[in-house]
Design a protein around this motif. Structure first.
Motif, PDB file in Angstrom:
ATOM      1  N   ALA A  56      41.085  29.417  65.286  1.00 28.11           N
ATOM      2  CA  ALA A  56      40.267  28.258  64.892  1.00 28.11           C
ATOM      3  C   ALA A  56      40.588  27.831  63.458  1.00 28.11           C
ATOM      4  O   ALA A  56      40.628  26.633  63.141  1.00 28.11           O
ATOM      5  N   LEU A  57      40.838  28.800  62.582  1.00 27.67           N
ATOM      6  CA  LEU A  57      41.181  28.457  61.194  1.00 27.67           C
ATOM      7  C   LEU A  57      42.522  27.739  61.137  1.00 27.67           C
ATOM      8  O   LEU A  57      42.720  26.810  60.345  1.00 27.67           O
ATOM      9  N   LYS A  58      43.438  28.163  62.012  1.00 26.09           N
ATOM     10  CA  LYS A  58      44.754  27.494  62.055  1.00 26.09           C
ATOM     11  C   LYS A  58      44.614  26.054  62.509  1.00 26.09           C
ATOM     12  O   LYS A  58      45.365  25.183  62.060  1.00 26.09           O
ATOM     13  N   CYS A 352      37.832  22.796  48.273  1.00 28.22           N
ATOM     14  CA  CYS A 352      37.635  23.905  49.198  1.00 28.22           C
ATOM     15  C   CYS A 352      36.248  23.791  49.804  1.00 28.22           C
ATOM     16  O   CYS A 352      35.246  23.837  49.072  1.00 28.22           O
ATOM     17  N   ILE A 353      36.188  23.642  51.112  1.00 25.69           N
ATOM     18  CA  ILE A 353      34.875  23.634  51.739  1.00 25.69           C
ATOM     19  C   ILE A 353      34.295  25.048  51.628  1.00 25.69           C
ATOM     20  O   ILE A 353      35.010  26.041  51.768  1.00 25.69           O
ATOM     21  N   ALA A 354      32.994  25.104  51.310  1.00 21.13           N
ATOM     22  CA  ALA A 354      32.313  26.402  51.200  1.00 21.13           C
ATOM     23  C   ALA A 354      31.396  26.531  52.410  1.00 21.13           C
ATOM     24  O   ALA A 354      30.487  25.746  52.538  1.00 21.13           O
ATOM     25  N   GLN A 355      31.710  27.482  53.270  1.00 21.77           N
ATOM     26  CA  GLN A 355      32.814  28.435  53.287  1.00 21.77           C
ATOM     27  C   GLN A 355      33.507  28.296  54.639  1.00 21.77           C
ATOM     28  O   GLN A 355      33.331  27.257  55.250  1.00 21.77           O
ATOM     29  N   ILE A 356      34.225  29.336  55.133  1.00 20.26           N
ATOM     30  CA  ILE A 356      35.026  29.074  56.338  1.00 20.26           C
ATOM     31  C   ILE A 356      34.506  29.697  57.631  1.00 20.26           C
ATOM     32  O   ILE A 356      34.790  29.198  58.714  1.00 20.26           O
ATOM     33  N   VAL A 357      33.793  30.820  57.533  1.00 19.30           N
ATOM     34  CA  VAL A 357      33.271  31.455  58.754  1.00 19.30           C
ATOM     35  C   VAL A 357      31.827  31.926  58.509  1.00 19.30           C
ATOM     36  O   VAL A 357      31.548  32.555  57.478  1.00 19.30           O
ATOM     37  N   ASN A 358      30.941  31.621  59.410  1.00 23.25           N
ATOM     38  CA  ASN A 358      29.544  32.086  59.442  1.00 23.25           C
ATOM     39  C   ASN A 358      28.686  31.625  58.268  1.00 23.25           C
ATOM     40  O   ASN A 358      27.586  31.124  58.450  1.00 23.25           O
ATOM     41  N   VAL A 359      29.145  31.855  57.042  1.00 21.81           N
ATOM     42  CA  VAL A 359      28.370  31.483  55.856  1.00 21.81           C
ATOM     43  C   VAL A 359      28.629  30.006  55.569  1.00 21.81           C
ATOM     44  O   VAL A 359      29.761  29.646  55.216  1.00 21.81           O
ATOM     45  N   ILE A 360      27.601  29.155  55.739  1.00 19.54           N
ATOM     46  CA  ILE A 360      27.748  27.699  55.569  1.00 19.54           C
ATOM     47  C   ILE A 360      29.159  27.237  56.010  1.00 19.54           C
ATOM     48  O   ILE A 360      29.938  26.736  55.211  1.00 19.54           O
ATOM     49  N   PRO A 362      32.227  25.946  59.168  1.00 20.60           N
ATOM     50  CA  PRO A 362      32.555  25.176  60.374  1.00 20.60           C
ATOM     51  C   PRO A 362      32.656  26.001  61.653  1.00 20.60           C
ATOM     52  O   PRO A 362      32.665  25.434  62.736  1.00 20.60           O
ATOM     53  N   ILE A 363      32.788  27.336  61.539  1.00 19.53           N
ATOM     54  CA  ILE A 363      32.781  28.137  62.767  1.00 19.53           C
ATOM     55  C   ILE A 363      31.798  29.291  62.632  1.00 19.53           C
ATOM     56  O   ILE A 363      31.576  29.809  61.541  1.00 19.53           O
ATOM     57  N   MET A 364      31.207  29.670  63.752  1.00 19.25           N
ATOM     58  CA  MET A 364      30.183  30.720  63.762  1.00 19.25           C
ATOM     59  C   MET A 364      30.577  31.758  64.800  1.00 19.25           C
ATOM     60  O   MET A 364      30.932  31.397  65.932  1.00 19.25           O
ATOM     61  N   THR A 365      30.534  33.029  64.407  1.00 23.30           N
ATOM     62  CA  THR A 365      30.952  34.090  65.343  1.00 23.30           C
ATOM     63  C   THR A 365      29.787  34.983  65.753  1.00 23.30           C
ATOM     64  O   THR A 365      28.798  35.110  65.034  1.00 23.30           O
ATOM     65  N   ASN A 366      29.939  35.617  66.923  1.00 22.96           N
ATOM     66  CA  ASN A 366      29.215  36.856  67.205  1.00 22.96           C
ATOM     67  C   ASN A 366      30.283  37.831  67.713  1.00 22.96           C
ATOM     68  O   ASN A 366      31.472  37.515  67.686  1.00 22.96           O
ATOM     69  N   ARG A 367      29.860  39.011  68.128  1.00 22.80           N
ATOM     70  CA  ARG A 367      30.853  40.003  68.553  1.00 22.80           C
ATOM     71  C   ARG A 367      31.786  39.455  69.636  1.00 22.80           C
ATOM     72  O   ARG A 367      32.971  39.747  69.678  1.00 22.80           O
ATOM     73  N   GLN A 373      31.155  24.405  64.878  1.00 18.80           N
ATOM     74  CA  GLN A 373      30.010  23.599  64.465  1.00 18.80           C
ATOM     75  C   GLN A 373      30.428  22.123  64.395  1.00 18.80           C
ATOM     76  O   GLN A 373      31.609  21.785  64.395  1.00 18.80           O
ATOM     77  N   THR A 374      29.441  21.252  64.271  1.00 12.43           N
ATOM     78  CA  THR A 374      29.740  19.806  64.240  1.00 12.43           C
ATOM     79  C   THR A 374      30.704  19.456  63.110  1.00 12.43           C
ATOM     80  O   THR A 374      31.572  18.607  63.274  1.00 12.43           O
ATOM     81  N   ILE A 375      30.556  20.118  61.957  1.00  4.47           N
ATOM     82  CA  ILE A 375      31.379  19.747  60.792  1.00  4.47           C
ATOM     83  C   ILE A 375      32.844  20.140  60.973  1.00  4.47           C
ATOM     84  O   ILE A 375      33.711  19.672  60.230  1.00  4.47           O
ATOM     85  N   PHE A 376      33.109  21.011  61.942  1.00  2.00           N
ATOM     86  CA  PHE A 376      34.501  21.401  62.209  1.00  2.00           C
ATOM     87  C   PHE A 376      35.361  20.164  62.513  1.00  2.00           C
ATOM     88  O   PHE A 376      36.524  20.073  62.095  1.00  2.00           O
ATOM     89  N   TYR A 377      34.760  19.209  63.234  1.00  2.14           N
ATOM     90  CA  TYR A 377      35.564  18.103  63.775  1.00  2.14           C
ATOM     91  C   TYR A 377      36.049  17.128  62.701  1.00  2.14           C
ATOM     92  O   TYR A 377      37.254  16.851  62.635  1.00  2.14           O
TER      93      TYR A 377
END
Ligand code: AHR
Length: 503
Positions: A56-58, A352-360, A362-367, A373-377
């Protein structure tokens, strides 16, 4: 209602710096641990990096990545994060009341950065850290073997220098929440001494000084004027941080206030004001210093952040803090922010968007997986398609009333054109909650043969969001490209929408 956007490939603002599509990975909450690095996840590779997160980061194609903080860095001892993992200390990370295991450190970060193809941007600790620690870190990361710290790097498995080029001189040192807060003169003087030593280690590095933490800081913009004046000749970039909220103005005082979406969707007025003020401060400092060189803006923390708070956790590893869930209106604000970067392409050279995963993020993970998230697009559409020059788009649009900013244009726009490929992009936000907008985009000089692709995000509910249960509730979907007729196209944008056209 009707709007017109006039473009001319010769009426440019500046080159779009590729580094405005950066991210920020801090040791806080679940950004590093359970985000990027999660050996216990079924998605982890042999290094513990999450394959799905990497993928997703790529997609976003981050060009630069700030690390390791943030507030975290002002108490971070970088030597904790090197050497055999079993020997690395567990520490209390005071900034976010959490336990830092140090299982992810400089070597792991460089591996991660290489994996996603991003340029590292390293922040040194100017809170509890000394100027010597900062210089030692530059030696460790960048110098050929032969002395203590570069030899230590080789001993830890990396004989070749890592070659980190971008270095932040501390983080938000004006904030009372910062470990080792300073006044502007003390900070500027320490930053200059750190920069001197760091550059004596490696003269090729670029340095970034801290601006005010927010425009709402009591010291803004005096802090910025003082730091720029005293440090001008020792820095290449000046950092700015800004978080948007509905209602405005800050992350800490929105509670209980009524939402004001019309004003919120006009936040780009504040973003522009912030950039303009600091660009002016830079010009003043350049003149006062009789300097020949330019300093540019490094907008190294920006995003929507106001709902999910942090810092009062229970001293756990990877606490769930600042896990904002983003909605449609947030994505539209993010799109107008990226429009702002293009409109300010002459001064904003890193962001630099703050931040990249889970913490504020564009993408949110669980195990088990992740959702976008909407802002990803909007972020991903801009980072993949805004190339070459930012064009100075002439926008004529109807005005709409807001309680905070008075009348604002209903349309927020930006455009790019890459002369090497002949490709262009137009980014349009209809910020009305109720009114569609017919827009004529006119190319004054060279009309494109065709709109090659088009995407849109839109919806009736500004609060609509994505989740693990409904990951595709709000996405950018591909549109049938409108036909170019003569010199341009005429399209109707729905209310609450973000549209991208490629030519
Ligand atoms: O990005 C979250 C935090 O916001 C950072 O650690 C800090 O620099 C800012 O206050």
């Amino acid at each position: 209602t009707h709007a017109k956007v006039s473009l001319n490939t010769h009426r440019t603002i500046a080159d779009i710096s590729p580094l405005i599509f950066g991210g920020f990975a801090e040791h806080m909450g679940r950004c590093i641990y359970e985000g990027i690095y999660d050996p216990a996840s079924p998605h982890a590779d042999e290094r513990g990096l999450r394959r799905d997160v990497i993928q997703a980061l790529k997609e976003t194609n981050y060009t630069i990545m700030r690390y390791p903080g943030g507030n975290f860095v002002s108490g971070y001892r970088w030597t904790d994060g090197i050497g055999p993992k079993a020997d690395r200390p567990r520490r209390r990370a005071l900034a976010w009341r959490s336990i830092e295991t140090n299982q992810f450190g400089p070597h792991e970060f460089m591996e991660f950065a290489r994996e996603i193809g991003t340029e590292p941007m390293w922040a040194v600790n100017l809170g509890t850290g000394s100027i010597q620690d900062a210089a030692d870190l530059v030696e460790y990361m960048n110098l050929p073997v032969g002395t203590l710290y570069s030899d230590l790097r080789a001993q830890n498995g990396h004989a070749e220098p890592f070659g980190v080029k971008y270095w932040c001189l501390g983080n938000e040192m004006d904030g009372p929440w910062q470990i080792g807060q300073m006044d502007a003169v003390s900070y500027a003087d320490k930053a200059v001494q750190a920069a001197k030593l760091m550059r004596w280690m490696d003269p090729t590095i670029k340095t970034i000084a801290c601006g005010s933490s927010a425009t709402s800081m009591p010291g803004y913009p005096d802090w910025d004027l003082t730091v720029l004046d005293r440090a001008y000749d020792h820095i290449d970039y000046f950092s700015m941080h800004h978080y948007a909220a509905n209602p405005y103005p800050t992350i800490s005082n929105t509670e209980g206030l009524p939402r004001d979406t019309d004003s919120y969707l006009a936040s780009s007025i504040l973003f522009e004001e912030h950039a303009d003020t600091l660009a002016a401060a830079i010009r003043v400092a350049k003149a006062k210093n009789r300097s020949k060189k330019d300093v540019h803006l490094c907008w190294d923390e920006w995003n929507v952040w106001y709902r999910a708070k942090g810092g009062d956790g229970e001293w756990s590893e990877a606490p769930h803090i600042l896990e904002e869930q983003y909605n449609l209106e947030d994505a539209l604000v993010v799109a107008t922010w990226l429009n702002t970067f293009l409109r300010k392409a002459d001064v904003v050279k890193i962001a630099c968007i703050a931040q990249i995963v889970n913490v504020i993020a564009p993408i949110m993970t669980n195990r088990d997986g992740l959702f976008k998230q909407t802002i990803f697009y909007p972020l991903t559409l801009f980072s993949n398609h805004a190339r070459g020059y930012a064009l100075d788009a002439l926008v004529q649009a109807p005005l709409q009333e807001t309680s905070r900013y008075g009348d604002v244009p209903q349309l927020d726009a930006s455009a790019s054109y890459d002369p090497t490929t002949g490709e262009g992009a137009v980014f349009l936000v209809n910020r009305s909650q109720t009114e569609p907008l017919t827009v004529s985009v006119c190319w004054e000089d060279v009309a494109p043969g065709a709109i090659t692709r088009a995407w849109q995000m839109a919806g009736e509910d500004p609060l609509a969001a994505n989740s693990f249960e409904q990951p595709d509730n709000v996405v950018a979907y591909e549109l049938t490209a409108p036909r170019v007729d003569g010199r341009g196209v005429t399209v109707t944008l729905p209310p609450l929408s973000f549209t991208t056209y490629l030519t």
